[in-house]
Design a protein around this motif. Sequence first.
Motif, PDB file in Angstrom:
ATOM      1  N   ALA A 242     -16.602  44.599  31.844  1.00 46.80           N
ATOM      2  CA  ALA A 242     -17.835  44.720  31.057  1.00 46.80           C
ATOM      3  C   ALA A 242     -18.930  43.789  31.550  1.00 46.80           C
ATOM      4  N   ASP A 243     -18.560  42.600  32.012  1.00 43.06           N
ATOM      5  CA  ASP A 243     -19.561  41.617  32.453  1.00 43.06           C
ATOM      6  C   ASP A 243     -20.346  42.097  33.674  1.00 43.06           C
ATOM      7  N   LEU A 244     -19.781  43.043  34.414  1.00 38.97           N
ATOM      8  CA  LEU A 244     -20.415  43.473  35.665  1.00 38.97           C
ATOM      9  C   LEU A 244     -21.119  44.820  35.549  1.00 38.97           C
ATOM     10  N   ALA A 245     -21.168  45.390  34.370  1.00 38.75           N
ATOM     11  CA  ALA A 245     -21.842  46.686  34.203  1.00 38.75           C
ATOM     12  C   ALA A 245     -23.314  46.563  34.600  1.00 38.75           C
ATOM     13  N   ALA A 246     -23.785  47.515  35.378  1.00 39.24           N
ATOM     14  CA  ALA A 246     -25.162  47.464  35.886  1.00 39.24           C
ATOM     15  C   ALA A 246     -25.686  48.872  36.081  1.00 39.24           C
ATOM     16  N   HIS A 247     -26.903  48.968  36.551  1.00 40.42           N
ATOM     17  CA  HIS A 247     -27.518  50.258  36.886  1.00 40.42           C
ATOM     18  C   HIS A 247     -28.085  50.196  38.299  1.00 40.42           C
ATOM     19  N   GLN A 248     -28.103  51.337  38.938  1.00 38.73           N
ATOM     20  CA  GLN A 248     -28.763  51.455  40.228  1.00 38.73           C
ATOM     21  C   GLN A 248     -30.214  51.842  39.985  1.00 38.73           C
ATOM     22  N   TRP A 249     -31.124  51.159  40.694  1.00 37.63           N
ATOM     23  CA  TRP A 249     -32.555  51.464  40.616  1.00 37.63           C
ATOM     24  C   TRP A 249     -33.055  51.872  41.987  1.00 37.63           C
ATOM     25  N   LEU A 250     -33.821  52.946  42.038  1.00 38.53           N
ATOM     26  CA  LEU A 250     -34.504  53.341  43.265  1.00 38.53           C
ATOM     27  C   LEU A 250     -35.880  52.681  43.246  1.00 38.53           C
ATOM     28  N   VAL A 251     -36.209  51.963  44.299  1.00 33.93           N
ATOM     29  CA  VAL A 251     -37.451  51.191  44.340  1.00 33.93           C
ATOM     30  C   VAL A 251     -38.312  51.660  45.503  1.00 33.93           C
ATOM     31  N   LEU A 252     -39.595  51.908  45.231  1.00 34.68           N
ATOM     32  CA  LEU A 252     -40.544  52.379  46.233  1.00 34.68           C
ATOM     33  C   LEU A 252     -41.830  51.574  46.145  1.00 34.68           C
ATOM     34  N   HIS A 253     -42.540  51.517  47.248  1.00 39.04           N
ATOM     35  CA  HIS A 253     -43.882  50.932  47.228  1.00 39.04           C
ATOM     36  C   HIS A 253     -44.827  51.936  46.566  1.00 39.04           C
ATOM     37  N   HIS A 254     -45.777  51.440  45.778  1.00 38.81           N
ATOM     38  CA  HIS A 254     -46.690  52.327  45.049  1.00 38.81           C
ATOM     39  C   HIS A 254     -47.408  53.304  45.986  1.00 38.81           C
ATOM     40  N   GLU A 255     -47.771  52.845  47.175  1.00 38.31           N
ATOM     41  CA  GLU A 255     -48.508  53.703  48.101  1.00 38.31           C
ATOM     42  C   GLU A 255     -47.569  54.625  48.874  1.00 38.31           C
ATOM     43  N   GLU A 256     -46.460  54.068  49.371  1.00 33.98           N
ATOM     44  CA  GLU A 256     -45.551  54.853  50.205  1.00 33.98           C
ATOM     45  C   GLU A 256     -44.823  55.947  49.420  1.00 33.98           C
ATOM     46  N   ARG A 257     -44.728  55.816  48.111  1.00 32.75           N
ATOM     47  CA  ARG A 257     -43.980  56.810  47.336  1.00 32.75           C
ATOM     48  C   ARG A 257     -44.617  58.190  47.405  1.00 32.75           C
ATOM     49  N   HIS A 258     -45.870  58.277  47.834  1.00 28.26           N
ATOM     50  CA  HIS A 258     -46.544  59.573  47.951  1.00 28.26           C
ATOM     51  C   HIS A 258     -46.427  60.157  49.365  1.00 28.26           C
ATOM     52  N   SER A 259     -45.843  59.410  50.286  1.00 27.54           N
ATOM     53  CA  SER A 259     -45.627  59.922  51.640  1.00 27.54           C
ATOM     54  C   SER A 259     -44.569  61.020  51.583  1.00 27.54           C
TER      55      SER A 259
END
Length: 285
Positions: A242-259
């Motif tokens: 339980a102590d290690l439960a986490a989530h995966q997040w996809l992270v993008l640059h605000h500008e590059e996410r539209h490429s």
Amino acid sequence: MSWDDLRLFLDVARLGGLSAARATTGLSAATLGRRVTALERQIGETLFVRAQTGFTLTSAGEALLKRAEDVEAAMRAVTHWRDGAIGARVVRVSAGGWTTDFLARHIEELWTPDDGFRVEFVTAYDKVDIGRRAADIGIRSSAPVEPNLAGRKMTSVAYALYCAPRLVAGVRNGLFVGVTGPAASTASARWLEAHHGDRIVVSGNDAHSVRELVAAGTGLTVLPCFIGDADPRLARIRGPIADLAAHQWLVLHHEERHSPPVRALADRIVRLMQAHAKLFAGDIS
């Protein structure tokens, strides 16, 4: 000097004469002869020694051949770029070792040669600076806090203790395999050190070597469930920690996410993760 003239020169030089170059250029020998002569006048040098057996290059012709080949390579690169050939864009994906391993095993669902871009995986246990474009896409265990980054929550991630199913060596004695090096900073490595550090007898600074040590029966260790449950050589000791439960997040640059290439790959990563949500969550029901 036009590229068309240089291309004709290359054909004549490589094939050794006008007759042979007719097939590749589609021009008559007379037309080729006039074009070569015009090129020589333009440069002010004799490029070929003409003989009944064919054309051979003069020293000036040899010098031009090297330069013309450089131009040919540059034109080919421009053509590939225009046509969207592979290599026009590299999309860099930063993730931890196990997530990179998972993505690599499912590369056919993420990329095809027809995409027109290349993929580069950047394995890192610390945050890669996406804001400074060290990577285009990041997969992290927490939401981004930097102002120029955008985050998208994906799947939950569970961790558990694993060992070889047979009671041999360290497994029988309740010993553990630890982690050193950059991976020692991860939450799972810190948890293992805090709870079982006094029983760690063998360590590895590479995630894959740690898994091999555990599969060989050296001892127990903590692994993400999407790795441990997928390996038939390993058995889970008990439910997720339980102590290690986490989530995966996809992270993008605000500008590059539209490429378009970045967006295409990011969307595929999200779909892949969501399709395996049960595996990531440690749900083996």
